[in-house]
Write a protein that holds these residues in place. Sequence first.
Motif, PDB file in Angstrom:
ATOM      1  N   LEU A  95     -10.901  47.966  73.740  1.00  7.82           N
ATOM      2  CA  LEU A  95     -10.590  48.975  74.744  1.00  7.82           C
ATOM      3  C   LEU A  95     -11.222  48.619  76.084  1.00  7.82           C
ATOM      4  N   LYS A  96     -10.626  49.105  77.158  1.00 11.59           N
ATOM      5  CA  LYS A  96     -11.145  48.853  78.501  1.00 11.59           C
ATOM      6  C   LYS A  96     -11.116  50.155  79.301  1.00 11.59           C
ATOM      7  N   GLN A  97     -11.716  50.103  80.463  1.00 11.76           N
ATOM      8  CA  GLN A  97     -11.743  51.266  81.345  1.00 11.76           C
ATOM      9  C   GLN A  97     -10.320  51.772  81.596  1.00 11.76           C
ATOM     10  N   GLY A  98     -10.140  53.073  81.415  1.00 12.66           N
ATOM     11  CA  GLY A  98      -8.826  53.672  81.623  1.00 12.66           C
ATOM     12  C   GLY A  98      -8.018  53.858  80.351  1.00 12.66           C
ATOM     13  N   ASP A  99      -8.451  53.212  79.240  1.00 11.79           N
ATOM     14  CA  ASP A  99      -7.753  53.376  77.961  1.00 11.79           C
ATOM     15  C   ASP A  99      -8.131  54.698  77.314  1.00 11.79           C
ATOM     16  N   HIS A 100      -7.316  55.114  76.367  1.00 13.70           N
ATOM     17  CA  HIS A 100      -7.548  56.350  75.624  1.00 13.70           C
ATOM     18  C   HIS A 100      -7.589  56.046  74.139  1.00 13.70           C
ATOM     19  N   ASN A 144      -1.779  56.355  78.291  1.00 14.32           N
ATOM     20  CA  ASN A 144      -2.828  55.333  78.265  1.00 14.32           C
ATOM     21  C   ASN A 144      -3.504  55.195  76.900  1.00 14.32           C
ATOM     22  N   THR A 145      -2.951  55.843  75.871  1.00 12.52           N
ATOM     23  CA  THR A 145      -3.502  55.695  74.522  1.00 12.52           C
ATOM     24  C   THR A 145      -3.309  54.254  74.042  1.00 12.52           C
ATOM     25  N   LYS A 146      -4.381  53.664  73.532  1.00 18.04           N
ATOM     26  CA  LYS A 146      -4.304  52.280  73.071  1.00 18.04           C
ATOM     27  C   LYS A 146      -4.646  52.122  71.596  1.00 18.04           C
TER      28      LYS A 146
END
Length: 389
Positions: A95-100, A144-146
């Motif tokens: 995961l990275k910044q901005g992911d959900h 933005n769900t990952k």
Amino acid sequence: MELHPITQAIRIQTERSGQKEHSTPLFLTSSFTFDNAEDMRAAFADETDDNIYSRFSNPNVTEFIDKIVALEGAEAGYATATGMAAVFASFMAVLKQGDHLLSCNAVFGSTHNIIKKWLPRYGIEASYVSANNPAEWEAAIRPNTKMIYLETPTNPGLELIDLEFAAALAKKHNLILNVDNCFATPLNQRPIDFGAHLVVHSATKWIDGQGRVLGGVIVGDKQLIHDIYLFCRNTGPALAPFNAWVLSKSLETLDVRMERHAKNALHIASALESHPKISWLKYPYLPSHPQHEIALKQMKNGGGILCFELKGGLESGRTFLNSLKLMTVTANLGDSRSIASHPASTTHGKLTDEERLEVNITPGLIRISVGLEYADDVLNDILQALESC
């Protein structure tokens, strides 16, 4: 000759020392040598599979990983110092910044703290959904769900999540499905067979089986594991070679141990289910379990954990633990010795009362990790403790 995964967990041996030893030797070294500068350059350039440094790889660790990969039906894996290191790495390397991150709300207490306290510090959004409300899962997915993260069975309430449903949802929305398979073990449940991309374990529990060492492992999709490997190689949560050696030997008996754990647990759960001091009892292979059909579909047996709610609440829970004569009172699980714990005041003690009730962690909830003792000895200890409640 194609071997069954259970056989592979016994026979896989990554390396010998040259002394023709039958049991895998220990490779207690921090680094590995090279014959010349070119060989060392090639290893650091990832042109060879040579061991460089035990934070990166080690023969004992590799053997343990290879066995878990075989048992889970995965492509690759990486082993960590603890189960929580495995959970954290499976989040932070992917995961990275901005992911959900979308997670079931019934998760281990330390996992809850990572999701609610630490991930937001890195700009990673996270939200919870009820374990068994499919409509709620679908509605909670964002642009933005990952990743979907879940435990099944959950800790400590033993809720079951339909892996087939979760995998279909992940596929529909192009998400990574990450499953904590600690309670079930690969011998009882293989999430990858249903479509999971990552599977994490606290090897400290059933995989070790005797309460000796800490360890964790992540297996799954080759590319995702490579990303996790690079993250861990640089941040350092590596599994120690000695712990890996212990865990690898433990896998040789995992199948027979889990059969006995499950047999004992079913016997004890069946005997306690209608006890007058108990409000309710959960065990996946009892027909009374709310998700019993899911258990039959995706689990080979009910596992070694059962839980029940004492009618007397918090005080009865404390009295019960204080009245035990045989069983161990500790926060661990997955041991050859039976263990009783009170989640509301231990593993999930830092949650608010509201958060605990949302995942059915009630004041009188008792979690039992059933060991390998003679089953009726454990049952009789529970029965005499219940008399005091």
